[in-house]
Design a protein around this motif. Structure first.
Motif, PDB file in Angstrom:
ATOM      1  N   GLY A 283      50.976  49.740  41.083  1.00 56.75           N
ATOM      2  CA  GLY A 283      50.533  49.547  39.696  1.00 56.75           C
ATOM      3  C   GLY A 283      51.658  49.321  38.700  1.00 56.75           C
ATOM      4  O   GLY A 283      51.406  48.990  37.540  1.00 56.75           O
ATOM      5  N   THR A 284      52.901  49.483  39.144  1.00 57.69           N
ATOM      6  CA  THR A 284      54.041  49.402  38.218  1.00 57.69           C
ATOM      7  C   THR A 284      54.320  47.960  37.796  1.00 57.69           C
ATOM      8  O   THR A 284      54.351  47.056  38.628  1.00 57.69           O
ATOM      9  N   LEU A 285      54.547  47.755  36.509  1.00 55.20           N
ATOM     10  CA  LEU A 285      54.896  46.442  35.958  1.00 55.20           C
ATOM     11  C   LEU A 285      56.188  46.552  35.169  1.00 55.20           C
ATOM     12  O   LEU A 285      56.519  47.617  34.637  1.00 55.20           O
ATOM     13  N   ARG A 286      56.894  45.449  35.085  1.00 54.16           N
ATOM     14  CA  ARG A 286      58.042  45.421  34.181  1.00 54.16           C
ATOM     15  C   ARG A 286      57.558  45.085  32.771  1.00 54.16           C
ATOM     16  O   ARG A 286      56.647  44.282  32.616  1.00 54.16           O
ATOM     17  N   PRO A 287      58.221  45.662  31.757  1.00 53.97           N
ATOM     18  CA  PRO A 287      57.892  45.220  30.412  1.00 53.97           C
ATOM     19  C   PRO A 287      58.288  43.753  30.235  1.00 53.97           C
ATOM     20  O   PRO A 287      59.245  43.324  30.878  1.00 53.97           O
ATOM     21  N   PRO A 288      57.529  42.967  29.453  1.00 53.18           N
ATOM     22  CA  PRO A 288      56.580  43.430  28.424  1.00 53.18           C
ATOM     23  C   PRO A 288      55.170  43.664  28.933  1.00 53.18           C
ATOM     24  O   PRO A 288      54.298  43.947  28.114  1.00 53.18           O
ATOM     25  N   LEU A 289      54.918  43.578  30.240  1.00 55.29           N
ATOM     26  CA  LEU A 289      53.559  43.846  30.720  1.00 55.29           C
ATOM     27  C   LEU A 289      53.371  45.352  30.891  1.00 55.29           C
ATOM     28  O   LEU A 289      54.324  46.084  31.147  1.00 55.29           O
ATOM     29  N   VAL A 290      52.142  45.779  30.725  1.00 50.77           N
ATOM     30  CA  VAL A 290      51.821  47.208  30.832  1.00 50.77           C
ATOM     31  C   VAL A 290      50.583  47.362  31.714  1.00 50.77           C
ATOM     32  O   VAL A 290      49.766  46.448  31.814  1.00 50.77           O
ATOM     33  N   PRO A 291      50.453  48.528  32.350  1.00 51.39           N
ATOM     34  CA  PRO A 291      49.276  48.767  33.193  1.00 51.39           C
ATOM     35  C   PRO A 291      47.975  48.769  32.385  1.00 51.39           C
ATOM     36  O   PRO A 291      47.993  48.963  31.170  1.00 51.39           O
ATOM     37  N   LEU A 292      46.877  48.565  33.082  1.00 54.19           N
ATOM     38  CA  LEU A 292      45.576  48.735  32.452  1.00 54.19           C
ATOM     39  C   LEU A 292      45.403  50.186  32.006  1.00 54.19           C
ATOM     40  O   LEU A 292      45.958  51.100  32.621  1.00 54.19           O
ATOM     41  N   ALA A 293      44.623  50.370  30.969  1.00 54.82           N
ATOM     42  CA  ALA A 293      44.195  51.737  30.633  1.00 54.82           C
ATOM     43  C   ALA A 293      43.293  52.235  31.772  1.00 54.82           C
ATOM     44  O   ALA A 293      42.621  51.439  32.426  1.00 54.82           O
ATOM     45  N   PRO A 294      43.285  53.552  32.017  1.00 50.12           N
ATOM     46  CA  PRO A 294      42.480  54.093  33.126  1.00 50.12           C
ATOM     47  C   PRO A 294      41.010  53.661  33.065  1.00 50.12           C
ATOM     48  O   PRO A 294      40.419  53.322  34.107  1.00 50.12           O
ATOM     49  N   ALA A 295      40.449  53.625  31.886  1.00 48.59           N
ATOM     50  CA  ALA A 295      39.024  53.244  31.784  1.00 48.59           C
ATOM     51  C   ALA A 295      38.825  51.769  32.164  1.00 48.59           C
ATOM     52  O   ALA A 295      37.838  51.417  32.819  1.00 48.59           O
ATOM     53  N   GLN A 296      39.765  50.924  31.756  1.00 48.83           N
ATOM     54  CA  GLN A 296      39.701  49.504  32.152  1.00 48.83           C
ATOM     55  C   GLN A 296      39.769  49.376  33.664  1.00 48.83           C
ATOM     56  O   GLN A 296      39.047  48.606  34.283  1.00 48.83           O
ATOM     57  N   ARG A 297      40.711  50.108  34.233  1.00 55.19           N
ATOM     58  CA  ARG A 297      40.912  50.031  35.677  1.00 55.19           C
ATOM     59  C   ARG A 297      39.661  50.498  36.431  1.00 55.19           C
ATOM     60  O   ARG A 297      39.201  49.841  37.363  1.00 55.19           O
ATOM     61  N   ASP A 298      39.096  51.611  35.982  1.00 63.18           N
ATOM     62  CA  ASP A 298      37.929  52.141  36.677  1.00 63.18           C
ATOM     63  C   ASP A 298      36.756  51.173  36.585  1.00 63.18           C
ATOM     64  O   ASP A 298      36.031  50.968  37.569  1.00 63.18           O
ATOM     65  N   ALA A 299      36.579  50.576  35.421  1.00 62.26           N
ATOM     66  CA  ALA A 299      35.475  49.619  35.261  1.00 62.26           C
ATOM     67  C   ALA A 299      35.697  48.396  36.150  1.00 62.26           C
ATOM     68  O   ALA A 299      34.762  47.881  36.775  1.00 62.26           O
ATOM     69  N   LEU A 300      36.937  47.933  36.209  1.00 61.36           N
ATOM     70  CA  LEU A 300      37.277  46.781  37.058  1.00 61.36           C
ATOM     71  C   LEU A 300      36.970  47.081  38.520  1.00 61.36           C
ATOM     72  O   LEU A 300      36.319  46.288  39.223  1.00 61.36           O
ATOM     73  N   LEU A 301      37.447  48.238  38.985  1.00 62.47           N
ATOM     74  CA  LEU A 301      37.241  48.576  40.397  1.00 62.47           C
ATOM     75  C   LEU A 301      35.750  48.749  40.705  1.00 62.47           C
ATOM     76  O   LEU A 301      35.285  48.354  41.780  1.00 62.47           O
ATOM     77  N   ALA A 302      35.018  49.285  39.748  1.00 57.98           N
ATOM     78  CA  ALA A 302      33.567  49.442  39.950  1.00 57.98           C
ATOM     79  C   ALA A 302      32.894  48.067  40.023  1.00 57.98           C
ATOM     80  O   ALA A 302      32.048  47.822  40.895  1.00 57.98           O
ATOM     81  N   ASP A 303      33.275  47.158  39.133  1.00 60.74           N
ATOM     82  CA  ASP A 303      32.750  45.781  39.166  1.00 60.74           C
ATOM     83  C   ASP A 303      32.992  45.133  40.526  1.00 60.74           C
ATOM     84  O   ASP A 303      32.097  44.510  41.105  1.00 60.74           O
ATOM     85  N   LEU A 304      34.223  45.279  40.984  1.00 57.78           N
ATOM     86  CA  LEU A 304      34.595  44.601  42.234  1.00 57.78           C
ATOM     87  C   LEU A 304      33.909  45.232  43.439  1.00 57.78           C
ATOM     88  O   LEU A 304      33.546  44.531  44.389  1.00 57.78           O
ATOM     89  N   ALA A 305      33.701  46.541  43.394  1.00 52.88           N
ATOM     90  CA  ALA A 305      32.972  47.207  44.479  1.00 52.88           C
ATOM     91  C   ALA A 305      31.540  46.676  44.514  1.00 52.88           C
ATOM     92  O   ALA A 305      30.986  46.371  45.581  1.00 52.88           O
ATOM     93  N   ARG A 306      30.959  46.524  43.335  1.00 53.14           N
ATOM     94  CA  ARG A 306      29.587  46.001  43.231  1.00 53.14           C
ATOM     95  C   ARG A 306      29.518  44.578  43.792  1.00 53.14           C
ATOM     96  O   ARG A 306      28.554  44.180  44.417  1.00 53.14           O
ATOM     97  N   LEU A 307      30.572  43.814  43.557  1.00 49.41           N
ATOM     98  CA  LEU A 307      30.597  42.428  44.038  1.00 49.41           C
ATOM     99  C   LEU A 307      31.010  42.337  45.515  1.00 49.41           C
ATOM    100  O   LEU A 307      31.046  41.250  46.092  1.00 49.41           O
ATOM    101  N   GLY A 308      31.384  43.476  46.079  1.00 49.92           N
ATOM    102  CA  GLY A 308      31.672  43.494  47.522  1.00 49.92           C
ATOM    103  C   GLY A 308      33.077  43.075  47.909  1.00 49.92           C
ATOM    104  O   GLY A 308      33.325  42.721  49.063  1.00 49.92           O
ATOM    105  N   LEU A 309      34.025  43.140  46.959  1.00 52.66           N
ATOM    106  CA  LEU A 309      35.396  42.765  47.330  1.00 52.66           C
ATOM    107  C   LEU A 309      35.948  43.763  48.346  1.00 52.66           C
ATOM    108  O   LEU A 309      35.949  44.969  48.117  1.00 52.66           O
ATOM    109  N   GLU A 310      36.445  43.222  49.439  1.00 52.91           N
ATOM    110  CA  GLU A 310      37.097  44.067  50.438  1.00 52.91           C
ATOM    111  C   GLU A 310      38.475  43.505  50.740  1.00 52.91           C
ATOM    112  O   GLU A 310      38.692  42.291  50.635  1.00 52.91           O
ATOM    113  N   MET A 311      39.394  44.381  51.107  1.00 55.15           N
ATOM    114  CA  MET A 311      40.738  43.936  51.480  1.00 55.15           C
ATOM    115  C   MET A 311      41.100  44.619  52.786  1.00 55.15           C
ATOM    116  O   MET A 311      41.953  45.518  52.818  1.00 55.15           O
ATOM    117  N   PRO A 312      40.491  44.188  53.891  1.00 55.94           N
ATOM    118  CA  PRO A 312      40.645  44.896  55.166  1.00 55.94           C
ATOM    119  C   PRO A 312      42.085  44.874  55.663  1.00 55.94           C
ATOM    120  O   PRO A 312      42.755  43.848  55.596  1.00 55.94           O
TER     121      PRO A 312
END
Lengths: 316, 316
Positions: A283-312
């Motif tokens: 999750g680490t980025l160099r500035p000027p980029l910054v990580p997602l806020a935790p709520a953004q990240r959780d919503a993203l991961l939930a969206d992708l789980a719903r869409l069935g994204l897998e990374m076997p």
């Protein structure tokens, strides 16, 4: 529009399909992590990527020094990534940096290089941009050089138009191999295809949203940020673009892309990788980029789980 | 607006007045020419410049590699240019480059550094920009460091707003010394002066067009491209800003500036220098910049002759 089958290019070294602009992993102290990078590249090549474009925009390449970029490319090769699958980004603001990185990639046998124009000065002339690319090609001076022009006006602000491409193709028909069109403007992609594809100019789109249209117009694939997490599905669209499944496959990859694009894409992709690899360090980025806020990240991961994204097999 | 006399800064090392972002001379093969650079810097310090800001936008700094920038700064110091008169530009896209160049300048005793934000990614957050500057300050880790924030949204596209300056000043009240405001927006300059000048934040404007207004508002001078060719007149305005001559002096420097701004400024300044130094080699630029067309150059030189621009002792 030129159908794909009439393209004259017969260079067997030319890549087509899905290329990932590989995310660059950083340690907690912000140093690049070559071992993690090699592992991710191996996973990508085993899961849908025909090639890799390390040191693209998604790779935070402009946030890396030239020394770091050279060392990471060497680490990839030492890690067993075949140079024929690599199209590293080498375009910098400073001519000596671009020449140095390009020459290094060619010497190491890379399939091509993805070259941004110098991007600090805005509103520069086609004469100046032609000269920038010409100096790189002349100074590298190697017949093996294959340049993919990197057109990404939303970020670089300095774009590469048809008149410039025409001039470069006339001057350097062997070295100028194609373009990554990250304009997000399908009309521009179609113009490039119509004008240049029949002359062996390989057009990759910068997002899988345009992959089907690109293939229908005579393009050769996409170099896409989400290739880092969804290459297998995008590759299936690439392989089946001329079948009746194509529209459905396009809709499916669009859905994943749409979820990722709700938030800043580079932090999003790193969060997805961190999650699926079970490795928060991703999750680490160099500035000027910054990580997602935790709520953004959780919503993203939930969206992708719903869409069935897998990374076997990731992080395994 | 805070009058200049109430400014609390008593640091005798702080520069004020006219600083030139020094043009970088190139040889025919596009290598930088340290000897010509040193000669130009000496001339500037003897003809109106209180200080020099090599490696600014006008210097084509982004077209130089980090190695070249370090070597040129060393050449200036070896050539006898006092480090206390130097505020080199050190801001790059990549954190390690900015840290390296900043640390080098501080070690060599430079009065300050002029720091662009990382400028590749657009629309980045203040959090990310704060972190970019904070990492540089922390990694350089030297009490002598004096950072001038370089705000030039027309070129960098990434600007530095008041909320960010406030946050940086609170975190690093000693290291954050001021700003070069090249927004071309007097309202922005006034905002910076009103909010921060009384706290020892030194505001230079990026064009002498705004010098009188900047001085009236509590600013300390200008860092201006045309300082390369007209520093003596701009310095006179700086010295006499609170006299009855000020408006006339402002009009005079504006007239020269207006002539230069009719064409691309960096090629224009190099053409002026080439002409007055009797040294056509000064006209060389690195791509993506290109020289003026001959007709543009001739019209420019005729305009400036009519306006009485002289550069005594140049190239002598």
């Amino acid at each position: 529009m030129t159908p794909a089958t009439t393209r004259p290019t017969a260079d067997p070294r030319r890549l087509s399909g899905v290329l990932a602009p590989v995310l660059t992993p950083f340690r907690a102290d912000l140093a690049p992590d070559p071992a993690r990078l090699v592992a991710h590249c191996r996973w990508l090549l085993a899961h849908g990527c025909a090639g890799l474009a390390p040191f693209g925009t998604t790779s935070e390449a402009s946030s890396l020094s030239a020394d770091e970029r050279e060392a990471l490319l060497d680490a990839l090769l030492e890690g067993g990534i075949p140079p024929g699958r690599l199209v590293p980004g080498t375009g910098c603001c400073a001519l000596p940096d671009t020449v140095r990185l390009t020459a290094h990639a060619v010497r190491r046998g890379c399939a091509g290089v993805l070259v941004l124009p110098p991007f600090y000065y805005k509103g520069v002339s086609d004469d100046g941009l032609f000269r920038a690319f010409a100096e790189v090609i002349e100074r590298v001076g190697d017949d093996r050089l294959r340049v993919y022009l990197y057109h990404i006006p939303p970020v670089a602000q300095v774009g590469l138009g048809a008149a410039l491409v025409e001039r470069l193709l006339r001057a350097y028909p062997r070295a100028i191999a194609g373009m990554k069109d990250s304009s997000g403007d399908l009309a521009n992609t179609k113009r490039m295809l119509d004008l240049f594809a029949a002359r062996g100019f390989d057009v990759f789109v910068g997002s899988e949203r345009f992959l089907l249209e690109n293939m229908r117009g005579g393009g050769v694939g996409c170099i896409t940020a989400t290739g880092n997490v969804n290459a297998a599905a995008i590759d299936r669209l690439f392989r089946e673009w001329d079948t009746t499944s194509a529209e459905r496959l396009q809709d499916e990859v669009n859905a994943i892309r749409g979820a990722v694009e709700k938030v800043p894409v580079i932090p999003a992709l790193k969060a997805i990788l961190a999650h699926h690899a079970g490795d928060p360090g991703w999750g680490t980025l160099r500035p000027p980029l910054v990580p997602l806020a935790p709520a953004q990240r959780d919503a993203l991961l939930a969206d992708l789980a719903r869409l069935g994204l897998e990374m076997p097999g990731l992080g395994g």
